[in-house]
Design an enzyme around this catalytic site. Sequence first.
Site, mmCIF file in Angstrom:
data_model
loop_
_atom_site.group_PDB
_atom_site.id
_atom_site.type_symbol
_atom_site.label_atom_id
_atom_site.label_comp_id
_atom_site.label_asym_id
_atom_site.label_seq_id
_atom_site.Cartn_x
_atom_site.Cartn_y
_atom_site.Cartn_z
ATOM 1 N N ASN A 9 0.887 -1.174 0.000
ATOM 2 C CA ASN A 9 0.000 0.000 0.000
ATOM 3 C C ASN A 9 0.922 1.221 0.000
ATOM 4 O OD1 ASN A 9 -1.786 2.051 0.539
ATOM 5 N ND2 ASN A 9 -2.315 1.364 2.614
ATOM 6 N N LYS A 11 0.227 4.194 -0.263
ATOM 7 C CA LYS A 11 -0.394 5.419 0.293
ATOM 8 C C LYS A 11 -0.107 6.590 -0.650
ATOM 9 C CE LYS A 11 -0.249 3.359 4.804
ATOM 10 N NZ LYS A 11 -0.281 3.501 6.238
ATOM 11 N N HIS A 95 -9.692 1.257 4.572
ATOM 12 C CA HIS A 95 -8.434 1.443 5.307
ATOM 13 C C HIS A 95 -8.684 2.386 6.479
ATOM 14 C CE1 HIS A 95 -4.403 2.730 6.330
ATOM 15 N NE2 HIS A 95 -3.988 1.605 5.778
ATOM 16 N N GLU A 97 -7.124 4.797 7.612
ATOM 17 C CA GLU A 97 -6.918 6.228 7.311
ATOM 18 C C GLU A 97 -8.135 6.800 6.599
ATOM 19 O OE1 GLU A 97 -3.062 5.757 5.436
ATOM 20 O OE2 GLU A 97 -2.252 5.203 7.388
ATOM 21 N N GLU A 167 -5.812 -4.801 10.439
ATOM 22 C CA GLU A 167 -4.792 -3.782 10.680
ATOM 23 C C GLU A 167 -5.117 -3.035 11.967
ATOM 24 O OE1 GLU A 167 -2.612 -2.600 6.841
ATOM 25 O OE2 GLU A 167 -4.351 -1.323 7.012
ATOM 26 N N GLY A 173 2.043 2.334 10.842
ATOM 27 C CA GLY A 173 3.017 3.416 10.704
ATOM 28 C C GLY A 173 3.651 3.837 12.013
ATOM 29 N N SER A 212 3.046 -2.034 10.431
ATOM 30 C CA SER A 212 4.482 -2.087 10.705
ATOM 31 C C SER A 212 5.116 -3.438 10.393
ATOM 32 C CB SER A 212 4.764 -1.674 12.152
ATOM 33 O OG SER A 212 4.323 -0.335 12.365
HETATM 34 P P1 PGA Z 1 2.522 0.334 7.725
HETATM 35 O O1 PGA Z 1 1.092 0.569 7.038
HETATM 36 O O2 PGA Z 1 3.054 -0.962 7.158
HETATM 37 O O3 PGA Z 1 3.333 1.522 7.289
HETATM 38 O O4 PGA Z 1 2.304 0.263 9.178
HETATM 39 C C1 PGA Z 1 0.206 -0.500 6.816
HETATM 40 C C2 PGA Z 1 -1.065 0.024 6.196
HETATM 41 O O5 PGA Z 1 -1.513 1.102 6.598
HETATM 42 O O6 PGA Z 1 -1.649 -0.623 5.313
#
Ligand code: PGA
Length: 257
Positions: A9, A11, A95, A97, A167, A173, A212
């Site tokens: 992803n 982003k 997601h 976010e 998640e 993140g 992460s």
């Molecule tokens: P990350 O993000 O691996 O940077 O923690 C995962 C995601 O948001 O899909």
Amino acid sequence: MRQRLVAGNWKMHGSLPGNQTLLEAAAATAGRLREAKCVLCVPFPYLAQVQGALMVTRAAWGAQNVSHHPKGAFTGEVSAAMLREFGCTYVIVGHSERRSLYGEDDSTVSLKAAAVLAEGMRPIVCVGETLSQREAGDTEQVIGNQLEAVMDRIGVQGLRKSVVAYEPVWAIGTGRTASPEQAQAVHAFIRSSVAQQSRETADALPILYGGSVKASNAVGLFEMPDIDGGLIGGASLDAAEFSAICLAADHKTVERA
Ligand code: PGA
């Protein structure tokens, strides 16, 4: 055997010249995978570039969001049919976010999953609890509700063509990943929730872990019986890391078979 997959992803990251390295690496990695699938979910403007670069490779690609409307006066939105035209086979929906920054609720997420399925693509449905929800002991309640909204809308039939990504919001993140055991417990809960409707669908459903994930912790996570791969944010922007994560998922598939 369940499909294993690792989805990157990106982003809101990337640039036309910079993407080239990641695409070449993904193409090479996908060619080395025996069972697992490598997927890149990229920002909309790069879909044409990604399609051109990955078309003749074993890597798949997709988007990070979609409108739940098929077409119309929705300025700034992108439909599932448009994504299909660019060869997308996966679309991330719900997601955290999108949920927290753009106010997407369970109902909208379920409509998006339905829109993706209607165009013959696979939704990667994200679910996950916040830290305060976990600390209050509400993890299963929250995830159960998120899952149920989608299952009610698309039914078991739809779920058969979907992927679920667990998640935990507190692990995204932050560098703070769930332990393999913490993640496995939630993955098992998700699978048993689906099994209440259809054992067969539950057994076939790929459930990815995200939050992460790095090459250094991927193996431990992928060893868990209900973790079928990963949704990778930050580490998907590093070609060597992402490739190592894909290969780790693939080794575990071959071991399980
Ligand atoms: P990350 O993000 O691996 O940077 O923690 C995962 C995601 O948001 O899909």
